[in-house]
Design a protein around this motif. Sequence first.
Motif, PDB file in Angstrom:
ATOM      1  N   CYS A   1       0.858  -1.189   0.000  1.00 23.14           N
ATOM      2  CA  CYS A   1       0.000   0.000   0.000  1.00 23.14           C
ATOM      3  C   CYS A   1       0.894   1.240   0.000  1.00 23.14           C
ATOM      4  O   CYS A   1       1.859   1.302   0.763  1.00 23.14           O
ATOM      5  N   PRO A   2       0.575   2.248  -0.812  1.00 16.99           N
ATOM      6  CA  PRO A   2       1.410   3.457  -0.839  1.00 16.99           C
ATOM      7  C   PRO A   2       1.127   4.379   0.341  1.00 16.99           C
ATOM      8  O   PRO A   2       0.004   4.432   0.851  1.00 16.99           O
ATOM      9  N   PHE A   3       2.163   5.086   0.784  1.00 15.09           N
ATOM     10  CA  PHE A   3       2.026   6.146   1.781  1.00 15.09           C
ATOM     11  C   PHE A   3       2.780   7.360   1.240  1.00 15.09           C
ATOM     12  O   PHE A   3       3.925   7.604   1.573  1.00 15.09           O
ATOM     13  N   GLY A   4       2.111   8.084   0.348  1.00 17.40           N
ATOM     14  CA  GLY A   4       2.708   9.256  -0.279  1.00 17.40           C
ATOM     15  C   GLY A   4       1.990  10.526   0.129  1.00 17.40           C
ATOM     16  O   GLY A   4       1.099  10.521   0.982  1.00 17.40           O
ATOM     17  N   THR A   5       2.375  11.620  -0.495  1.00 11.12           N
ATOM     18  CA  THR A   5       1.772  12.912  -0.155  1.00 11.12           C
ATOM     19  C   THR A   5       0.277  12.924  -0.453  1.00 11.12           C
ATOM     20  O   THR A   5      -0.492  13.528   0.298  1.00 11.12           O
ATOM     21  N   GLU A   6      -0.152  12.252  -1.521  1.00 14.18           N
ATOM     22  CA  GLU A   6      -1.577  12.219  -1.835  1.00 14.18           C
ATOM     23  C   GLU A   6      -2.362  11.477  -0.752  1.00 14.18           C
ATOM     24  O   GLU A   6      -3.403  11.947  -0.296  1.00 14.18           O
ATOM     25  N   GLU A   7      -1.859  10.330  -0.332  1.00 16.21           N
ATOM     26  CA  GLU A   7      -2.532   9.564   0.730  1.00 16.21           C
ATOM     27  C   GLU A   7      -2.529  10.326   2.048  1.00 16.21           C
ATOM     28  O   GLU A   7      -3.539  10.365   2.757  1.00 16.21           O
ATOM     29  N   LEU A   8      -1.410  10.969   2.362  1.00 14.65           N
ATOM     30  CA  LEU A   8      -1.323  11.755   3.598  1.00 14.65           C
ATOM     31  C   LEU A   8      -2.293  12.932   3.564  1.00 14.65           C
ATOM     32  O   LEU A   8      -2.983  13.208   4.545  1.00 14.65           O
TER      33      LEU A   8
ATOM     34  N   VAL B   1       4.288   1.295  18.428  1.00 10.60           N
ATOM     35  CA  VAL B   1       4.963   1.913  17.285  1.00 10.60           C
ATOM     36  C   VAL B   1       6.456   1.880  17.587  1.00 10.60           C
ATOM     37  O   VAL B   1       6.917   2.506  18.531  1.00 10.60           O
ATOM     38  N   SER B   2       7.197   1.128  16.782  1.00 14.66           N
ATOM     39  CA  SER B   2       8.624   0.947  17.055  1.00 14.66           C
ATOM     40  C   SER B   2       9.512   1.461  15.924  1.00 14.66           C
ATOM     41  O   SER B   2      10.720   1.272  15.955  1.00 14.66           O
ATOM     42  N   GLY B   3       8.910   2.100  14.935  1.00 10.62           N
ATOM     43  CA  GLY B   3       9.681   2.622  13.813  1.00 10.62           C
ATOM     44  C   GLY B   3       8.866   3.636  13.048  1.00 10.62           C
ATOM     45  O   GLY B   3       7.779   4.022  13.471  1.00 10.62           O
ATOM     46  N   GLU B   4       9.391   4.054  11.920  1.00 15.53           N
ATOM     47  CA  GLU B   4       8.710   5.058  11.105  1.00 15.53           C
ATOM     48  C   GLU B   4       8.255   4.463   9.787  1.00 15.53           C
ATOM     49  O   GLU B   4       8.846   3.501   9.290  1.00 15.53           O
ATOM     50  N   LEU B   5       7.221   5.052   9.240  1.00 15.71           N
ATOM     51  CA  LEU B   5       6.788   4.784   7.880  1.00 15.71           C
ATOM     52  C   LEU B   5       7.115   6.041   7.088  1.00 15.71           C
ATOM     53  O   LEU B   5       6.396   7.038   7.162  1.00 15.71           O
ATOM     54  N   PRO B   6       8.219   6.037   6.345  1.00 13.89           N
ATOM     55  CA  PRO B   6       8.634   7.248   5.641  1.00 13.89           C
ATOM     56  C   PRO B   6       7.638   7.648   4.551  1.00 13.89           C
ATOM     57  O   PRO B   6       7.081   6.787   3.862  1.00 13.89           O
ATOM     58  N   LEU B   7       7.425   8.932   4.410  1.00 19.34           N
ATOM     59  CA  LEU B   7       6.585   9.450   3.340  1.00 19.34           C
ATOM     60  C   LEU B   7       7.191   9.026   2.009  1.00 19.34           C
ATOM     61  O   LEU B   7       8.402   9.109   1.811  1.00 19.34           O
ATOM     62  N   GLY B   8       6.354   8.526   1.111  1.00 15.88           N
ATOM     63  CA  GLY B   8       6.824   8.050  -0.189  1.00 15.88           C
ATOM     64  C   GLY B   8       7.138   6.564  -0.207  1.00 15.88           C
ATOM     65  O   GLY B   8       7.554   6.026  -1.227  1.00 15.88           O
ATOM     66  N   SER B   9       6.923   5.886   0.928  1.00 14.22           N
ATOM     67  CA  SER B   9       7.216   4.452   0.992  1.00 14.22           C
ATOM     68  C   SER B   9       5.939   3.636   0.807  1.00 14.22           C
ATOM     69  O   SER B   9       4.850   4.178   0.624  1.00 14.22           O
ATOM     70  N   ARG B  10       6.094   2.333   0.884  1.00 11.76           N
ATOM     71  CA  ARG B  10       4.954   1.423   0.823  1.00 11.76           C
ATOM     72  C   ARG B  10       4.980   0.539   2.072  1.00 11.76           C
ATOM     73  O   ARG B  10       6.034   0.319   2.658  1.00 11.76           O
ATOM     74  N   PHE B  11       3.809   0.050   2.443  1.00 14.83           N
ATOM     75  CA  PHE B  11       3.712  -0.833   3.601  1.00 14.83           C
ATOM     76  C   PHE B  11       2.731  -1.948   3.302  1.00 14.83           C
ATOM     77  O   PHE B  11       1.941  -1.876   2.364  1.00 14.83           O
TER      78      PHE B  11
END
Length: 150
Positions: free
Chosen positions: A30-37, A96-106
């Motif tokens: 799943c994308p986590f980009g600027t549009e999703e944010l 929560v033990s880490g980050e999901l960077p903007l522009g990444s996928r999960f």
Amino acid sequence: MTDPVPAVHAHGLDEIQALVGTELGPTPWCPFGTEELSRFTALGDEVRSGLSPAPTPDGVVGAAFALACGPQLGTSLVEFDGFAHGLNYGYNRVQVSGELPLGSRFRMRQIVVSAERTGAGVHVVARQAYEAEGADEPFCIALAVSRLFD
């Protein structure tokens, strides 16, 4: 990398209990980009649970976004058949033990932890692990709670 798997179908309490301890997944990426944010932060406070109107994409915001996707991702892994309806109760515990960077996928993996008869339904707890692409460990682990009604 493991490919996404089709949803498992569990009909009734016995088949759900047979899934206890079984890892289901992963989901598709799943994308986590600027549009999703932007779409996520445009939602009302009742959905965002108090995040600021323009949050920075840190671990908490990425995890909140992933958790908001949890119910839909969960149904892509397991479908509970033979019930009149189901209700997502939310989460018992979130780590929560880490980050999901903007522009990444999960993606998510799920393990059914318990399934118990309660009145006119079934109470289900599942451990959901959210992993960012390229990371060695999940950035978020949550215990999701659902109730299925006969």
